[in-house]
Design a protein around this motif. Sequence first.
Motif, PDB file in Angstrom:
ATOM      1  N   THR A  50      -6.042   6.418   3.341  1.00  0.00           N
ATOM      2  CA  THR A  50      -6.382   5.193   3.957  1.00  0.00           C
ATOM      3  C   THR A  50      -5.875   3.933   3.573  1.00  0.00           C
ATOM      4  OG1 THR A  50      -8.069   6.718   5.185  1.00  0.00           O
ATOM      5  CG2 THR A  50      -8.147   4.256   5.752  1.00  0.00           C
ATOM      6  N   PRO A  51      -4.937   3.170   3.853  1.00  0.00           N
ATOM      7  CA  PRO A  51      -4.547   2.101   2.920  1.00  0.00           C
ATOM      8  C   PRO A  51      -5.619   0.892   3.136  1.00  0.00           C
ATOM      9  CG  PRO A  51      -3.161   2.259   4.845  1.00  0.00           C
ATOM     10  CD  PRO A  51      -4.007   3.595   4.918  1.00  0.00           C
ATOM     11  N   THR A  52      -6.367   1.009   4.207  1.00  0.00           N
ATOM     12  CA  THR A  52      -7.174  -0.216   4.354  1.00  0.00           C
ATOM     13  C   THR A  52      -8.716  -0.065   3.330  1.00  0.00           C
ATOM     14  OG1 THR A  52      -8.361   1.135   5.951  1.00  0.00           O
ATOM     15  CG2 THR A  52      -6.637  -0.531   6.768  1.00  0.00           C
ATOM     16  N   GLN A  53      -8.724   0.985   2.967  1.00  0.00           N
ATOM     17  CA  GLN A  53      -9.821   1.159   1.891  1.00  0.00           C
ATOM     18  C   GLN A  53      -9.199   0.289   0.532  1.00  0.00           C
ATOM     19  OE1 GLN A  53     -10.415   5.388   1.747  1.00  0.00           O
ATOM     20  NE2 GLN A  53     -12.241   5.024   3.269  1.00  0.00           N
ATOM     21  N   ASP A  54      -7.866  -0.336   0.432  1.00  0.00           N
ATOM     22  CA  ASP A  54      -7.510  -1.070  -0.722  1.00  0.00           C
ATOM     23  C   ASP A  54      -7.603  -0.097  -2.110  1.00  0.00           C
ATOM     24  OD1 ASP A  54      -6.300  -2.686  -2.207  1.00  0.00           O
ATOM     25  OD2 ASP A  54      -8.085  -4.205  -2.225  1.00  0.00           O
ATOM     26  N   TYR A  55      -6.891   0.857  -2.154  1.00  0.00           N
ATOM     27  CA  TYR A  55      -6.708   1.664  -3.297  1.00  0.00           C
ATOM     28  C   TYR A  55      -5.267   1.230  -3.883  1.00  0.00           C
ATOM     29  CZ  TYR A  55     -10.105   4.931  -1.608  1.00  0.00           C
ATOM     30  OH  TYR A  55     -11.410   5.192  -0.955  1.00  0.00           O
ATOM     31  N   PHE A 101       1.512   8.303  -1.525  1.00  0.00           N
ATOM     32  CA  PHE A 101       2.082   8.362  -3.045  1.00  0.00           C
ATOM     33  C   PHE A 101       2.803   9.430  -3.364  1.00  0.00           C
ATOM     34  CE2 PHE A 101       0.661   8.766  -7.483  1.00  0.00           C
ATOM     35  CZ  PHE A 101       1.364   7.784  -7.984  1.00  0.00           C
ATOM     36  N   ILE A 102       4.073   9.384  -3.650  1.00  0.00           N
ATOM     37  CA  ILE A 102       4.911  10.490  -3.910  1.00  0.00           C
ATOM     38  C   ILE A 102       5.458  10.081  -5.379  1.00  0.00           C
ATOM     39  CG2 ILE A 102       6.994  11.890  -3.417  1.00  0.00           C
ATOM     40  CD1 ILE A 102       6.849  10.556  -0.594  1.00  0.00           C
ATOM     41  N   PRO A 103       4.657  10.605  -6.515  1.00  0.00           N
ATOM     42  CA  PRO A 103       4.990   9.927  -7.933  1.00  0.00           C
ATOM     43  C   PRO A 103       6.507  10.412  -8.240  1.00  0.00           C
ATOM     44  CG  PRO A 103       3.150  11.574  -8.043  1.00  0.00           C
ATOM     45  CD  PRO A 103       3.669  11.194  -6.522  1.00  0.00           C
ATOM     46  N   CYS A 104       7.102  11.376  -8.040  1.00  0.00           N
ATOM     47  CA  CYS A 104       8.211  11.879  -8.462  1.00  0.00           C
ATOM     48  C   CYS A 104       9.473  11.007  -7.720  1.00  0.00           C
ATOM     49  CB  CYS A 104       8.660  13.243  -8.147  1.00  0.00           C
ATOM     50  SG  CYS A 104       9.134  13.897  -6.610  1.00  0.00           S
ATOM     51  N   VAL A 105       9.169  10.339  -6.771  1.00  0.00           N
ATOM     52  CA  VAL A 105      10.341   9.365  -6.331  1.00  0.00           C
ATOM     53  C   VAL A 105       9.941   7.964  -6.723  1.00  0.00           C
ATOM     54  CG1 VAL A 105      11.077   8.488  -4.073  1.00  0.00           C
ATOM     55  CG2 VAL A 105      10.394  10.736  -4.096  1.00  0.00           C
ATOM     56  N   ARG A 106       8.644   7.484  -6.570  1.00  0.00           N
ATOM     57  CA  ARG A 106       8.251   6.383  -7.337  1.00  0.00           C
ATOM     58  C   ARG A 106       6.984   6.355  -7.838  1.00  0.00           C
ATOM     59  NH1 ARG A 106      11.330   1.016  -5.327  1.00  0.00           N
ATOM     60  NH2 ARG A 106      10.234   0.189  -7.042  1.00  0.00           N
ATOM     61  N   SER A 107       6.673   6.015  -9.126  1.00  0.00           N
ATOM     62  CA  SER A 107       5.389   6.069  -9.589  1.00  0.00           C
ATOM     63  C   SER A 107       4.864   4.852  -9.720  1.00  0.00           C
ATOM     64  CB  SER A 107       5.473   6.721 -10.961  1.00  0.00           C
ATOM     65  OG  SER A 107       5.988   6.224 -11.769  1.00  0.00           O
ATOM     66  N   ASP A 108       5.736   3.642  -9.425  1.00  0.00           N
ATOM     67  CA  ASP A 108       5.116   2.235  -9.692  1.00  0.00           C
ATOM     68  C   ASP A 108       4.590   1.660  -8.339  1.00  0.00           C
ATOM     69  OD1 ASP A 108       7.797   2.412  -8.367  1.00  0.00           O
ATOM     70  OD2 ASP A 108       8.277   0.303  -8.987  1.00  0.00           O
ATOM     71  N   GLY A 109       4.226   2.477  -7.517  1.00  0.00           N
ATOM     72  CA  GLY A 109       3.784   2.024  -6.080  1.00  0.00           C
ATOM     73  C   GLY A 109       3.618   3.186  -5.154  1.00  0.00           C
ATOM     74  N   TRP A 110       3.425   2.759  -3.831  1.00  0.00           N
ATOM     75  CA  TRP A 110       2.963   3.710  -2.777  1.00  0.00           C
ATOM     76  C   TRP A 110       3.835   3.214  -1.542  1.00  0.00           C
ATOM     77  CZ3 TRP A 110      -0.106   1.835   1.307  1.00  0.00           C
ATOM     78  CH2 TRP A 110      -0.663   0.449   0.992  1.00  0.00           C
ATOM     79  N   TRP A 111       3.983   4.235  -0.443  1.00  0.00           N
ATOM     80  CA  TRP A 111       4.504   3.942   0.790  1.00  0.00           C
ATOM     81  C   TRP A 111       3.805   3.682   1.825  1.00  0.00           C
ATOM     82  CZ3 TRP A 111       9.770   3.633  -0.213  1.00  0.00           C
ATOM     83  CH2 TRP A 111      10.272   4.278  -1.356  1.00  0.00           C
ATOM     84  N   VAL A 112       4.025   2.651   2.501  1.00  0.00           N
ATOM     85  CA  VAL A 112       3.242   2.317   3.746  1.00  0.00           C
ATOM     86  C   VAL A 112       3.859   2.966   4.964  1.00  0.00           C
ATOM     87  CG1 VAL A 112       2.321   0.627   5.255  1.00  0.00           C
ATOM     88  CG2 VAL A 112       2.442  -0.034   3.014  1.00  0.00           C
ATOM     89  N   GLY A 133      -0.839  -2.913  -6.334  1.00  0.00           N
ATOM     90  CA  GLY A 133      -1.497  -4.150  -6.478  1.00  0.00           C
ATOM     91  C   GLY A 133      -0.998  -4.942  -5.272  1.00  0.00           C
ATOM     92  N   THR A 134      -0.297  -4.574  -4.245  1.00  0.00           N
ATOM     93  CA  THR A 134      -0.227  -5.171  -3.132  1.00  0.00           C
ATOM     94  C   THR A 134      -0.519  -4.397  -1.904  1.00  0.00           C
ATOM     95  OG1 THR A 134       2.274  -4.351  -2.831  1.00  0.00           O
ATOM     96  CG2 THR A 134       1.888  -6.423  -4.150  1.00  0.00           C
ATOM     97  N   LEU A 135      -0.685  -4.899  -0.565  1.00  0.00           N
ATOM     98  CA  LEU A 135      -1.010  -4.410   0.639  1.00  0.00           C
ATOM     99  C   LEU A 135       0.075  -4.326   1.493  1.00  0.00           C
ATOM    100  CD1 LEU A 135      -4.875  -5.246   1.037  1.00  0.00           C
ATOM    101  CD2 LEU A 135      -3.844  -2.894   0.504  1.00  0.00           C
ATOM    102  N   THR A 136       1.198  -5.333   1.579  1.00  0.00           N
ATOM    103  CA  THR A 136       1.974  -5.373   2.262  1.00  0.00           C
ATOM    104  C   THR A 136       3.523  -5.426   1.919  1.00  0.00           C
ATOM    105  OG1 THR A 136       0.411  -6.998   3.343  1.00  0.00           O
ATOM    106  CG2 THR A 136       2.859  -7.262   4.211  1.00  0.00           C
TER     107      THR A 136
END
Length: 172
Positions: A50-55, A101-112, A133-136
């Motif tokens: 849940t991205p609104t929980q700000d992980y 979050f799909i670390p084998c594709v990108r470990s430096d962030g996540w997908w919205v 560190g970003t939400l948008t």
Amino acid sequence: MDAKKGSLFAATAALLIVGCGTSVFDHTVRVLCVNPPAHCGSSLRVLAFTPTQDYSADAQWAGGRTSLTAPNAPYVATVSATDVKWMWDFSPSQSVSIGLFIPCVRSDGWWVIDVVPQRGVAVAGSARFCPWGTLTPASDAPVLPISTLGIVTKGRAWDLTIRVRMPSAATT
């Protein structure tokens, strides 16, 4: 009952009848990764949250909670969402936001993933990349094509199957 009490009673009753409030929905999310890059293997680690929980700033938190998915075994998670509903409105939430979050594709962030599901209809869309560190996502953020198929459960939550079209190579 005097006029003042009667007016107060009528106003309170009207507010209760037509009032609105916040409903919480626990959506089931099934993630299928289509054509994963060779370096990921046929089974890969993913996390839906849940991205609104700000992980969003916590790569360590995300990395410790990933689970395996495979072509015939989707990753399954519960993602919570809130929606404003009028009293007696028993419809499902209009949209669902999912962090992926799909670390084998990108470990430096996540997908919205922002989905406006339709019952029983596959909806094409995209997952947009957010650095930790970003939400948008930035307007020029990389995207992964997705399609979403949704059905509504008895509890008015969505049961979503999200097919993620994987890139041919890691993007980090």
